[in-house]
Write an enzyme that holds these catalytic residues in place. Structure first.
Site, short mmCIF file in Angstrom:
data_model
loop_
_atom_site.label_atom_id
_atom_site.label_comp_id
_atom_site.label_asym_id
_atom_site.label_seq_id
_atom_site.Cartn_x
_atom_site.Cartn_y
_atom_site.Cartn_z
NE ARG A 120 36.75 1.74 -22.98
CZ ARG A 120 37.05 0.88 -24.04
NH1 ARG A 120 36.75 1.17 -25.02
NH2 ARG A 120 37.47 -0.31 -23.52
CE LYS A 142 30.68 17.15 -7.71
NZ LYS A 142 30.67 17.74 -6.32
CD GLU A 184 21.75 22.55 -2.94
OE1 GLU A 184 22.70 23.50 -2.87
OE2 GLU A 184 21.36 21.71 -2.48
CE LYS A 226 27.24 22.70 -9.78
NZ LYS A 226 26.66 21.77 -9.19
CD GLU A 236 33.89 18.80 -5.22
OE1 GLU A 236 33.39 17.92 -5.62
OE2 GLU A 236 33.46 19.13 -4.15
NE ARG A 240 31.25 20.70 -9.25
CZ ARG A 240 31.15 19.94 -10.08
NH1 ARG A 240 31.89 19.88 -11.27
NH2 ARG A 240 29.66 19.64 -10.11
CG ASN A 244 30.21 20.26 0.60
OD1 ASN A 244 29.13 19.70 0.08
ND2 ASN A 244 30.83 19.61 1.75
CG HIS A 247 25.57 21.01 0.61
ND1 HIS A 247 25.40 22.00 0.49
CD2 HIS A 247 24.64 20.00 -0.16
CE1 HIS A 247 24.26 22.12 -0.52
NE2 HIS A 247 23.99 20.87 -0.89
CG HIS A 251 25.44 15.98 2.43
ND1 HIS A 251 26.70 16.21 1.83
CD2 HIS A 251 24.72 15.95 1.72
CE1 HIS A 251 26.35 16.56 0.50
NE2 HIS A 251 25.12 16.27 0.52
CG HIS A 264 19.47 17.91 -0.46
ND1 HIS A 264 20.47 17.48 0.10
CD2 HIS A 264 20.02 19.07 -1.27
CE1 HIS A 264 21.80 18.13 -0.08
NE2 HIS A 264 21.37 19.02 -1.11
N1 GLY Z 1 26.28 20.02 -5.95
C1 GLY Z 1 27.73 20.19 -5.85
C2 GLY Z 1 28.58 20.18 -6.99
O1 GLY Z 1 28.07 20.09 -8.25
O2 GLY Z 1 29.67 20.30 -6.92
#
Ligand code: GLY
Length: 360
Positions: A120, A142, A184, A226, A236, A240, A244, A247, A251, A264
């Site tokens: 967990r 993430k 980025e 960031k 998010e 957040r 994007n 992206h 994407h 990317h």
């Molecule tokens: N790479 C986008 C984020 O971390 O939200």
């Protein structure tokens, strides 16, 4: 440079310093974690930096198991996550132990997912070795593996306890991979801070020459930006989404070209160009704001044009964006450098037009 990510009990430090990888042992000790650890890496990265990291951990008293995963996106499968869980169990890791990810974004994603789910959730440390992972993927918690039908669909938010960014590592990256990470960095300047964007415009030459002091300042600045977003919207809810930028279309371009044609950051660069033009088309941004973005991306050696893009499949892929809410896809638009606005319900005709414009 140190950047502290302030998230209450989940707070952590990002250390940006040349030679940082060799300091991991004592820094992990300071966090009062258990003595067992596992270092997850792919073969190529392990050969370059594994010894340095292992030596630092072992001389600080840690017992470290090593887990090798495939290179790139191929690491982000349920089978590899299962392999990691098996190895963590075999090495006797418990809830006080630590998983360390040494590598690019994919290694961080799968190792973080294993750390988030094993017992967990156990301690996790990011040791990113690509620019993309240093300024983006390693920060913010993430973690994910891919589902056969969609990237990053299965995952968890699990913040690291520590992120060590060694800008000297960026000097050894292949040229295309290095430049891909710069997309980025440009993104952070465009939507988050005009001064940082101007710094990038000024420093293109030494940045591309990978001068160590400039790398450290620019990578550190990007980590700071960031972190400031993650602190304000860890999971998010909305803000957040700003990360994007470029992206939504980027994407989709990657997906319709089978993740083979563009790196990317190259797809993100094209996505930024298209989304900047979208802002102009919708009356949100002026010509100079759009032109400055394209000029910087081009100067950084990133693509701002792409021939033979079939528009309809790209529009279809955008409609499947993971960030859509009740079928409405949020677009991040930059009204001026250093600012952003989230816009839902952008007319499909405008999206089609800016994707088509990438050919010219
Ligand atoms: N790479 C986008 C984020 O971390 O939200």
């Amino acid at each position: 440079m140190n950047v502290d990510v302030s998230l209450g009990t989940r707070s952590y430090r990002i250390v940006v310093a040349s030679g940082a990888l060799a300091t991991v042992g004592p820094r992990l000790r300071e966090l009062s974690v258990g003595a067992r650890a596992a270092l997850v890496s792919d073969g190529a990265v392990a050969r370059l930096y594994g010894k340095t990291v292992m030596a630092s951990l072992e001389s600080a008293g840690f017992t470290v198991a090593t887990i090798e995963v495939p290179e790139g996106e191929g690491a982000k499968t349920l089978a590899i996550a299962q392999h990691c869980w098996n190895e963590l169990l075999a090495a006797g890791l418990d809830r006080t132990s630590t998983v360390l990810a040494l590598g690019g974004g994919a290694v961080g994603d799968v190792a973080g997912f294993a750390a988030a789910t094993y017992m967990r959730g156990i301690n996790f440390v990011q040791l990113p070795t690509t620019v993309l992972a240093q300024v983006d993927a390693s920060i913010g918690g993430k973690t994910a593996i891919d589902h056969p039908l969609a990237k990053n669909l299965i995952g968890a938010f699990h913040q690291p306890r520590l992120v060590l960014v060694d800008p000297a590592v960026a000097r050894t990256l292949p040229e295309r991979e290095f430049r891909s990470g710069l997309a980025e960095i440009a993104k952070h300047g465009i939507v988050l801070e005009a001064e940082y964007f101007a710094e990038l415009e000024r420093d293109v030459e030494p940045l591309l020459a990978r001068e160590l002091g400039v790398l450290e300042r620019i990578i550190g600045g990007s980590c700071r930006l960031k972190a400031s977003v993650v602190e304000r919207d860890e999971r998010e809810a909305e803000l957040r989404h700003v990360l994007n930028y470029g992206h939504t279309i980027g994407h989709a371009l990657e997906a319709v070209t089978g993740y083979a044609r563009f790196a990317h950051g190259e797809a993100v660069s094209l996505g930024i160009v298209a989304e900047a033009r979208l802002a102009r088309r919708l009356g949100v941004a002026g010509d100079e704001t759009v032109a400055r973005q394209e000029r910087l991306l081009e100067a950084l050696g990133l693509p701002v044009r792409a021939a033979a893009i079939d528009v309809e499949p790209v529009v279809g892929a955008i409609a499947r964006d993971k960030k859509s809410k009740d079928g409405r896809v949020p677009f991040v638009l930059a009204p001026k450098i250093g600012a952003f606005r989230l816009v839902y319900d952008v007319p499909a005709a405008d999206v089609r037009a800016v994707i088509a414009s990438l050919g010219s």
